[in-house]
Design an enzyme around this catalytic site. Structure first.
Site, PDB file in Angstrom:
ATOM      1  N   GLU A 173      24.308  39.036  37.647  1.00  0.00           N
ATOM      2  CA  GLU A 173      25.181  40.218  37.797  1.00  0.00           C
ATOM      3  C   GLU A 173      24.387  41.495  38.040  1.00  0.00           C
ATOM      4  OE1 GLU A 173      27.809  41.046  34.470  1.00  0.00           O
ATOM      5  OE2 GLU A 173      28.691  42.755  35.484  1.00  0.00           O
ATOM      6  N   LYS A 215      27.751  37.674  40.447  1.00  0.00           N
ATOM      7  CA  LYS A 215      28.803  38.588  39.964  1.00  0.00           C
ATOM      8  C   LYS A 215      28.464  40.007  40.395  1.00  0.00           C
ATOM      9  CE  LYS A 215      31.124  40.173  35.772  1.00  0.00           C
ATOM     10  NZ  LYS A 215      31.703  39.760  34.494  1.00  0.00           N
TER      11      LYS A 215
HETATM   12  P1  13P Z   1      34.452  44.886  33.988  1.00  0.00           P
HETATM   13  O1  13P Z   1      35.307  43.974  34.819  1.00  0.00           O
HETATM   14  O2  13P Z   1      35.225  45.623  32.932  1.00  0.00           O
HETATM   15  O3  13P Z   1      33.550  45.744  34.814  1.00  0.00           O
HETATM   16  O4  13P Z   1      33.511  43.953  33.118  1.00  0.00           O
HETATM   17  C1  13P Z   1      32.903  42.869  33.712  1.00  0.00           C
HETATM   18  C2  13P Z   1      31.632  42.599  33.050  1.00  0.00           C
HETATM   19  O5  13P Z   1      31.406  41.524  32.572  1.00  0.00           O
HETATM   20  C3  13P Z   1      30.626  43.668  33.009  1.00  0.00           C
HETATM   21  O6  13P Z   1      29.402  43.134  32.666  1.00  0.00           O
END
Ligand code: 13P
Length: 336
Positions: A173, A215
């Site tokens: 991510e 992600k």
């Molecule tokens: P949000 O969808 O609230 O941005 O959170 C996703 C997430 O896992 C952030 O690390």
């Protein structure tokens, strides 16, 4: 093993529930609604989420926080087992947070590599099948710097390699934040640059790209920008940017919501799947706020509101699962 798990996590019409807020973040959201900021209230809230009827119809995985993976539901069932029973893979956030990056004012690097091999072994025995590590990149004057992009990409790759060694599928991510007055094109250029570096580092660390889930952020103008692109424009900018840098053997891309409204996040995901039905990767959701917001508000810490909160979560799961197939209909939200 990590390949099969990755494919399961992004199965058609399913997404991932991000419920891995750290205690600090969870407490801030509780405080804003006047909910007690205790370990027991956090447990009750997470229990509400994992026991939502029909959870497994729309999500393939749920990401837990260290505190939650060790907690149980009222009847003593460990949270990861409760998820497995619902047909949902348990995952775990393993980074230890974004810290100031030395020499780079206003920029952060995500920490948590020290001792990670041992922690992954423990999380696996606790039931985790996949993991998450979030890097944050901000846009501004001279940001992101080369040092910030490289440090974060390197850490993501080291984390992903350790996960695969442990038989745990890594969610990779790299989040380009929405804060700022930059336009859509700037976000596209920064996202491309960051992902380019992330994939170079993943390859250098010999990460099996068929065994990860990416992600990313959607490609959006900054919150303070005057630009108001349509869902179709955002969908095109996002998928075209990803298409330039994400190899086709990555099985799935599960977007974060990053502060978008619930409806914006859903409509934009839907637009991507309508416009690009044959994208090489699954395009789905791994939202936190955009799934939980209405449920958390409805619950408000009140035990008599659990069912109402679960109904609201279930609704957002259903509409986002539809968006993951390009089959969202705005009337689904009007009727709710
Ligand atoms: P949000 O969808 O609230 O941005 O959170 C996703 C997430 O896992 C952030 O690390």
């Amino acid at each position: 093993m990590h390949r099969e798990t990755a494919r399961t996590m992004v199965a058609p019409g399913k997404g991932i529930l991000a419920m891995d807020e750290s205690n600090g973040t969870c407490n801030r959201r509780f405080a804003a609604l006047g909910i007690d900021q205790t370990e027991e209230q956090r447990r009750r809230y997470r229990q509400l989420l994992v026991t939502t009827p029909g959870l497994g119809e729309h999500v393939a995985g749920a990401i837990l926080y260290d505190e939650t993976i060790r907690q149980t539901t009222d009847d003593g069932t460990p949270m990861p087992r409760a998820l497995e029973d619902a047909g949902v893979l348990p995952g775990i956030k393993v980074d230890t947070g974004a810290k100031e990056l030395a020499g780079h004012p206003g920029e952060q690097v995500t920490e948590g590599l020290d001792g990670l091999r041992e922690r992954l072994d423990e999380y696996r025995t606790l039931g985790a099948r996949f993991a998450k590590w979030r890097a944050v990149i901000s846009i501004g004057d001279d940001r992101p710097s080369r040092g910030c992009v490289e440090a974060n990409a390197h850490a993501l790759a080291r984390y992903a390699a350790l996960c695969q060694e442990a038989g745990i599928t890594p969610i990779v991510e790299p989040e380009v934040l929405m804060e700022g007055d930059h336009g859509l094109r700037t976000c596209a250029a920064v996202t491309r640059r960051v992902l380019d570096r992330v994939f170079a580092e993943l390859r250098a660390q010999r990460v099996d790209l068929a065994g990860i889930v990416l992600k990313p952020n959607m490609v959006l103008p900054g919150c303070d920008s005057d630009e108001r692109p349509s869902p179709a424009e955002i969908a095109r900018a996002t998928v075209e940017t990803l298409g330039e840098v994400v190899p086709p053997n990555v099985p799935g891309i599960a977007f974060l919501s990053g502060g978008q409204s619930d409806l914006d996040a859903t409509v934009r995901l839907d637009a991507m799947n309508r416009i690009f039905p044959n994208a090489p990767w699954a395009l789905t959701f791994s939202f936190g706020r955009a799934l939980q917001r209405t449920a958390l508000q409805a619950w408000g810490g009140d035990p008599t509101k659990v069912e109402d909160a679960q109904r609201r979560l279930r609704h957002r799961l259903r509409v986002n699962a539809a968006a993951a197939r390009g089959a969202y209909d705005p009337r689904m939200d009007e009727a709710a």
